[in-house]
Write an enzyme that holds these catalytic residues in place. Structure first.
Site, PDB file in Angstrom:
ATOM      1  N   ASP A 109     -13.840  81.260   8.401  1.00  0.00           N
ATOM      2  CA  ASP A 109     -13.840  79.801   8.534  1.00  0.00           C
ATOM      3  C   ASP A 109     -14.341  79.049   7.301  1.00  0.00           C
ATOM      4  O   ASP A 109     -14.281  77.813   7.260  1.00  0.00           O
ATOM      5  CB  ASP A 109     -14.642  79.373   9.779  1.00  0.00           C
ATOM      6  CG  ASP A 109     -16.060  79.949   9.794  1.00  0.00           C
ATOM      7  OD1 ASP A 109     -16.645  80.166   8.715  1.00  0.00           O
ATOM      8  OD2 ASP A 109     -16.588  80.175  10.908  1.00  0.00           O
ATOM      9  N   HIS A 126     -13.015  89.716   5.848  1.00  0.00           N
ATOM     10  CA  HIS A 126     -11.747  89.519   6.544  1.00  0.00           C
ATOM     11  C   HIS A 126     -10.959  88.349   5.972  1.00  0.00           C
ATOM     12  O   HIS A 126     -10.089  87.790   6.636  1.00  0.00           O
ATOM     13  CB  HIS A 126     -11.994  89.328   8.046  1.00  0.00           C
ATOM     14  CG  HIS A 126     -12.561  90.558   8.695  1.00  0.00           C
ATOM     15  ND1 HIS A 126     -13.231  90.547   9.887  1.00  0.00           N
ATOM     16  CD2 HIS A 126     -12.557  91.860   8.296  1.00  0.00           C
ATOM     17  CE1 HIS A 126     -13.616  91.782  10.198  1.00  0.00           C
ATOM     18  NE2 HIS A 126     -13.230  92.589   9.236  1.00  0.00           N
TER      19      HIS A 126
HETATM   20  P1  NAD Z   1     -17.453  88.636  18.150  1.00  0.00           P
HETATM   21  O1  NAD Z   1     -16.764  87.494  18.838  1.00  0.00           O
HETATM   22  O2  NAD Z   1     -17.003  90.004  18.456  1.00  0.00           O
HETATM   23  O3  NAD Z   1     -19.006  88.592  18.464  1.00  0.00           O
HETATM   24  C1  NAD Z   1     -19.730  87.393  18.365  1.00  0.00           C
HETATM   25  C2  NAD Z   1     -21.100  87.648  18.951  1.00  0.00           C
HETATM   26  O4  NAD Z   1     -21.870  86.474  18.738  1.00  0.00           O
HETATM   27  C3  NAD Z   1     -21.061  87.923  20.456  1.00  0.00           C
HETATM   28  O5  NAD Z   1     -21.816  89.091  20.730  1.00  0.00           O
HETATM   29  C4  NAD Z   1     -21.680  86.665  21.073  1.00  0.00           C
HETATM   30  O6  NAD Z   1     -22.457  86.966  22.217  1.00  0.00           O
HETATM   31  C5  NAD Z   1     -22.578  86.191  19.963  1.00  0.00           C
HETATM   32  N1  NAD Z   1     -22.799  84.732  19.925  1.00  0.00           N
HETATM   33  C6  NAD Z   1     -21.895  83.750  20.049  1.00  0.00           C
HETATM   34  N2  NAD Z   1     -22.472  82.540  19.880  1.00  0.00           N
HETATM   35  C7  NAD Z   1     -23.798  82.792  19.682  1.00  0.00           C
HETATM   36  C8  NAD Z   1     -24.928  81.964  19.459  1.00  0.00           C
HETATM   37  N3  NAD Z   1     -24.826  80.635  19.389  1.00  0.00           N
HETATM   38  N4  NAD Z   1     -26.143  82.556  19.304  1.00  0.00           N
HETATM   39  C9  NAD Z   1     -26.274  83.912  19.382  1.00  0.00           C
HETATM   40  N5  NAD Z   1     -25.232  84.750  19.574  1.00  0.00           N
HETATM   41  C10 NAD Z   1     -24.009  84.186  19.719  1.00  0.00           C
HETATM   42  O7  NAD Z   1     -17.414  88.323  16.589  1.00  0.00           O
HETATM   43  P2  NAD Z   1     -17.417  89.326  15.360  1.00  0.00           P
HETATM   44  O8  NAD Z   1     -18.353  90.437  15.601  1.00  0.00           O
HETATM   45  O9  NAD Z   1     -17.590  88.457  14.171  1.00  0.00           O
HETATM   46  O10 NAD Z   1     -15.935  89.916  15.340  1.00  0.00           O
HETATM   47  C11 NAD Z   1     -14.857  89.027  15.545  1.00  0.00           C
HETATM   48  C12 NAD Z   1     -13.696  89.185  14.609  1.00  0.00           C
HETATM   49  O11 NAD Z   1     -12.831  88.048  14.752  1.00  0.00           O
HETATM   50  C13 NAD Z   1     -14.111  89.212  13.169  1.00  0.00           C
HETATM   51  O12 NAD Z   1     -13.348  90.174  12.572  1.00  0.00           O
HETATM   52  C14 NAD Z   1     -13.737  87.838  12.604  1.00  0.00           C
HETATM   53  O13 NAD Z   1     -13.002  87.979  11.404  1.00  0.00           O
HETATM   54  C15 NAD Z   1     -12.804  87.210  13.610  1.00  0.00           C
HETATM   55  N6  NAD Z   1     -13.232  85.853  14.027  1.00  0.00           N
HETATM   56  C16 NAD Z   1     -13.727  84.962  13.114  1.00  0.00           C
HETATM   57  C17 NAD Z   1     -14.158  83.717  13.522  1.00  0.00           C
HETATM   58  C18 NAD Z   1     -14.715  82.747  12.496  1.00  0.00           C
HETATM   59  O14 NAD Z   1     -14.337  82.812  11.328  1.00  0.00           O
HETATM   60  N7  NAD Z   1     -15.619  81.840  12.877  1.00  0.00           N
HETATM   61  C19 NAD Z   1     -14.076  83.348  14.858  1.00  0.00           C
HETATM   62  C20 NAD Z   1     -13.543  84.279  15.770  1.00  0.00           C
HETATM   63  C21 NAD Z   1     -13.117  85.517  15.345  1.00  0.00           C
END
Ligand code: NAD
Length: 273
Positions: A109, A126
């Site tokens: 992002d 990524h």
């Molecule tokens: P994930 O969605 O697998 O895990 C996110 C974790 O963050 C979860 O365990 C959730 O419980 C926790 N979480 C969410 N909001 C929170 C908060 N406010 N406080 C504490 N914990 C919180 O994400 P990941 O491990 O980054 O893997 C996802 C994949 O998808 C990555 O490869 C990424 O590239 C992609 N992705 C990126 C984005 C982005 O750029 N923002 C968003 C979604 C997915």
């Protein structure tokens, strides 16, 4: 987390920071949820509405490329106004004034860069979804131009060199970026404190970095709202909202550790709160 536990955990977190010489943060989608960008694994996540388009299909088929762009712009519109949150701000300050040497991120992002952190401290595993690249010559293409081209011609964009243009992110089946992986490995091996923030730690090979750090002797902190498969390996597990946890550390004016005044990380002991 109960507020008393939270305050004890925060003290422990600050203590580890003040004792380290070189900290690395590893961030996932959880750091951006308070900014309005949904994470991947939470129930009903917008990211999981569709089956992912494998990289090979994107390369092979024009209809898949058009569909990938349609989905991308629909997702982008959902969080077009996203701004860096409290977690991004905390890491930016820790990089500017403290011992944070790098942020390895799985996020696409661009919010770490938007927070003002030095660009060369951000390592994107990524890719970056805020622009596009030609898969042939690597030149950068702006998303606004891509949108206009698709709207005008109903054809997926091509570069001047003839190459296929794709969002600068890593798709399922696409090779990991070599340089970013090498930089991430170097940063991980050089640190004595590794802080995983907002990641389910199940996406590999990215999720191997916390383990590499730990096996190399670094202290491992995991800050996440739910359990992760690596919690057992961590020296400190913080089960909390990221913004709520990190924000008061800077808001209350806790003195940031500086790399020069840091004492030995060996003073740290394993703690799980
Ligand atoms: P994930 O969605 O697998 O895990 C996110 C974790 O963050 C979860 O365990 C959730 O419980 C926790 N979480 C969410 N909001 C929170 C908060 N406010 N406080 C504490 N914990 C919180 O994400 P990941 O491990 O980054 O893997 C996802 C994949 O998808 C990555 O490869 C990424 O590239 C992609 N992705 C990126 C984005 C982005 O750029 N923002 C968003 C979604 C997915």
């Amino acid at each position: 987390m109960h507020s008393e536990d939270q305050s004890r955990s925060r003290d422990e977190f600050v203590r580890m920071l003040t004792r380290c010489k070189n900290a690395v943060a590893f961030t996932g989608a959880g750091i951006s949820t308070e900014c309005g960008v949904p994470d991947f694994r939470s129930p009903d996540s917008a990211w999981r509405r569709n089956k992912p388009i494998p990289f090979a299909d994107f390369l092979a088929r024009e209809d898949m490329r058009l569909e990938a762009w349609r989905r991308k712009f629909a997702m982008d519109d959902l969080y077009a106004d996203a701004k860096p949150g409290r977690g991004h701000a905390a890491l930016q300050r820790l990089a500017a004034n403290g011992p944070l040497s790098a942020v390895i991120t799985q996020n696409i992002d661009g919010l770490h860069q938007q927070s003002g952190i030095a660009e060369d401290k951000v390592i994107e595993l990524h890719g970056n979804g805020t622009f596009a690249r030609c898969l042939e010559c690597g030149s950068r293409h702006e998303l606004s131009t891509v949108r206009e081209e698709i709207a005008g011609r109903a054809a997926a964009p091509r570069c001047g060199c003839g190459g296929i243009v794709k969002s600068a992110t890593i798709s399922f089946g696409q090779a990991m970026p070599k340089e970013a992986m090498q930089r991430a490995r170097r940063a991980t091996l050089a640190c004595d404190l590794f802080i995983a923030i907002g990641s389910s730690l199940v996406v590999h090979p990215a999720a191997s970095f916390p383990l590499i750090a730990k096996q190399n002797g670094a202290f491992l902190i995991i800050l996440n709202g739910e359990a992760t498969p690596l919690d057992d390996q961590a020296d400190l597990v913080l089960r909390s909202d990221i913004g709520d946890f990190l924000d008061p550390i800077w808001r209350d004016g806790v003195a940031l550790p500086s790399a020069t005044s840091a004492s030995s990380p060996q003073d740290n002991k394993k703690t799980t709160l």
